[in-house]
Design a protein around this motif. Sequence first.
Motif, mmCIF file in Angstrom:
data_model
loop_
_atom_site.group_PDB
_atom_site.id
_atom_site.type_symbol
_atom_site.label_atom_id
_atom_site.label_comp_id
_atom_site.label_asym_id
_atom_site.label_seq_id
_atom_site.Cartn_x
_atom_site.Cartn_y
_atom_site.Cartn_z
ATOM 1 N N ALA A 339 0.840 -1.190 0.000
ATOM 2 C CA ALA A 339 0.000 0.000 0.000
ATOM 3 C C ALA A 339 0.880 1.248 0.000
ATOM 4 O O ALA A 339 1.992 1.239 0.525
ATOM 5 C CB ALA A 339 -0.927 0.031 1.225
ATOM 6 N N MET A 340 0.377 2.299 -0.656
ATOM 7 C CA MET A 340 1.046 3.608 -0.626
ATOM 8 C C MET A 340 -0.033 4.695 -0.644
ATOM 9 O O MET A 340 -0.586 5.033 -1.690
ATOM 10 C CB MET A 340 1.972 3.794 -1.822
ATOM 11 N N PRO A 341 -0.378 5.230 0.525
ATOM 12 C CA PRO A 341 -1.426 6.252 0.566
ATOM 13 C C PRO A 341 -0.920 7.593 0.045
ATOM 14 O O PRO A 341 0.189 8.032 0.378
ATOM 15 C CB PRO A 341 -1.777 6.330 2.047
ATOM 16 N N ASP A 375 7.249 3.636 -5.296
ATOM 17 C CA ASP A 375 8.214 3.704 -4.197
ATOM 18 C C ASP A 375 7.572 4.417 -3.011
ATOM 19 O O ASP A 375 7.404 5.640 -3.020
ATOM 20 C CB ASP A 375 9.471 4.438 -4.662
ATOM 21 N N ALA A 376 7.213 3.646 -1.982
ATOM 22 C CA ALA A 376 6.554 4.246 -0.816
ATOM 23 C C ALA A 376 7.528 5.099 -0.020
ATOM 24 O O ALA A 376 7.139 6.130 0.545
ATOM 25 C CB ALA A 376 5.964 3.149 0.066
ATOM 26 N N ALA A 377 8.805 4.679 0.061
ATOM 27 C CA ALA A 377 9.781 5.441 0.847
ATOM 28 C C ALA A 377 10.021 6.817 0.245
ATOM 29 O O ALA A 377 10.105 7.827 0.950
ATOM 30 C CB ALA A 377 11.088 4.664 0.955
ATOM 31 N N GLY A 378 10.171 6.876 -1.074
ATOM 32 C CA GLY A 378 10.410 8.156 -1.739
ATOM 33 C C GLY A 378 9.148 8.895 -2.120
ATOM 34 O O GLY A 378 9.231 9.982 -2.700
ATOM 35 N N ARG A 379 7.985 8.290 -1.827
ATOM 36 C CA ARG A 379 6.702 8.876 -2.170
ATOM 37 C C ARG A 379 6.649 9.266 -3.640
ATOM 38 O O ARG A 379 6.239 10.389 -4.001
ATOM 39 C CB ARG A 379 6.369 10.092 -1.302
ATOM 40 N N CYS A 380 7.090 8.343 -4.491
ATOM 41 C CA CYS A 380 7.108 8.632 -5.916
ATOM 42 C C CYS A 380 6.666 7.406 -6.702
ATOM 43 O O CYS A 380 6.585 6.292 -6.172
ATOM 44 C CB CYS A 380 8.494 9.084 -6.373
ATOM 45 N N MET A 381 6.364 7.642 -7.960
ATOM 46 C CA MET A 381 5.972 6.589 -8.884
ATOM 47 C C MET A 381 6.630 6.893 -10.220
ATOM 48 O O MET A 381 6.687 8.053 -10.648
ATOM 49 C CB MET A 381 4.451 6.560 -9.043
ATOM 50 N N SER A 382 7.127 5.853 -10.888
ATOM 51 C CA SER A 382 7.777 6.043 -12.180
ATOM 52 C C SER A 382 7.228 5.042 -13.180
ATOM 53 O O SER A 382 6.881 3.908 -12.826
ATOM 54 C CB SER A 382 9.297 5.886 -12.054
ATOM 55 N N VAL A 383 7.130 5.485 -14.420
ATOM 56 C CA VAL A 383 6.756 4.629 -15.546
ATOM 57 C C VAL A 383 7.881 4.733 -16.562
ATOM 58 O O VAL A 383 8.091 5.802 -17.153
ATOM 59 C CB VAL A 383 5.408 5.053 -16.154
ATOM 60 N N SER A 384 8.635 3.628 -16.753
ATOM 61 C CA SER A 384 9.789 3.613 -17.646
ATOM 62 C C SER A 384 9.507 2.705 -18.833
ATOM 63 O O SER A 384 8.803 1.697 -18.710
ATOM 64 C CB SER A 384 11.042 3.119 -16.916
ATOM 65 N N PRO A 454 3.228 14.723 1.065
ATOM 66 C CA PRO A 454 2.806 13.849 2.180
ATOM 67 C C PRO A 454 1.276 13.772 2.258
ATOM 68 O O PRO A 454 0.576 14.769 2.041
ATOM 69 C CB PRO A 454 3.393 14.527 3.414
ATOM 70 N N ALA A 455 0.788 12.584 2.546
ATOM 71 C CA ALA A 455 -0.661 12.358 2.610
ATOM 72 C C ALA A 455 -1.182 12.752 3.989
ATOM 73 O O ALA A 455 -0.703 12.266 4.995
ATOM 74 C CB ALA A 455 -0.982 10.904 2.304
ATOM 75 N N ILE A 456 -2.180 13.623 4.009
ATOM 76 C CA ILE A 456 -2.889 14.005 5.242
ATOM 77 C C ILE A 456 -4.358 13.861 4.951
ATOM 78 O O ILE A 456 -4.935 14.613 4.188
ATOM 79 C CB ILE A 456 -2.560 15.440 5.676
#
Length: 461
Positions: A339-341, A375-384, A454-456
Amino acid sequence: MSGRQTYSLRRRLVGLLIAVVALLWSLSAAVAFRTAHGEADELFDAQMVQVAETLLAIVAAGGPGQVAHEMAEHQHDYQLPVAFQAWQREQAGDGWNLLVRSAEMTDVPATREPGFDEHEQQGELWRFYTVDHDHGRYRVIVGQQHATRYRLAGEIALHLLLPILIGLPLIAIGIWIVVGRALRPVDAVAGALGGLDARHLSPVRIHGPLPAEIAPLVGSLDALVVRLAEALDNERRFTADAAHELRTPLAALRIQAQVASRAVESGARQHALEQVLSGVERMTHLVEQLLTLARLDPDAMLPDGVCVDLAEIARSVCSSLAPQALRRDQGLSLDAPDAMPVLGNHWWLEVLLRNLVDNALRYTPAGGEVRVVVDAAGRCMSVSDSGPGIDPVLRDKMLTRFARGVEADTEGCGLGLSIVARIAAILGARLRFEQGLARPEGGEGLAVVLTFPPAIDSSSR
């Protein structure tokens, strides 16, 4: 505007100012009357003292007949008529004999003690002053009606305030003119706004300085006009580009339909029909993208978002697009946590990710690969992808509508990255381009990376 109630600011200001002036005038009149009454009392008291002492001297020196003669001769010199009594003490006892009196006085002593005194006489309030001779032989009592004093005090106050009362109409005219001149900048702003050309919007131009109270309003209007002009320019360009993009496939469809209708051989007819179907698919994709953009543009501000699971959305999108990748002999992989909120709108995030993955599949050749990483740690998503890639110089241009890479084939319509950039801006995500996957023939494809704030969860606040 027709249903909105309006009022004249000029009339309201003039009415309020005149009302304030009238109120202040009324208060001034009350204060002036009280002041005039007090000053009149002091003046008339001094007059009574002077008259009483003069009469006492006359009585002591010349007798009562001289008192009556003097008062009749000099009564017109006084501002207020003075009534009087002259008494002589009896030779034996404490009694007094009346020597002379004015017509307003009775035969009874008006007061009993020397000095000032006020009481009613014959139903009216009087003010008296009593003075005795040094040896106590003679007594003089003078008096004035209090109502007459009150009337004279009112006349004095009226004389003081009458110029102001007469000047009220002139004050109203002056206020009307001054307020009108002060509100000229408002009329100038209204005229400038009314004179704006909808085809060529520009900031409001006002000649001369602006009041500090109106300048922020004009600044806000200028900012609104600039944003509106930019929006209209974008819509004009979008309409022109969309018309151009729709014209080309429609012309191709018409040609292929004509070829199919005239073809004699079944093979040629079948090929033409396949081209028509391909063109219809591209037209469908283009219209869907245009409709998506049309829905995005009005929603410049979304309501407070809620936390949604980006990893779950990525699994759903990749699962729905996997058959498309299999048909093209492409590899589609997903690397995502449980999960990645993120804070956002579920539908917008699904549209964003679907456009990114679909765009990568369209521009990646057969046998290529597309990889989605959350990437939950970096709060990012990539499409390569391992497609042709984009020159770094042209990457910023690819975020505009109908823009395509130099090496791109003609299958796309140039709207996918524009939609992605728009949604990212709405959601507050940061978009950047990086080097993608390696190609077998050398070089690297393209990677689109999105970093989310950041998700709030607003529902927990």
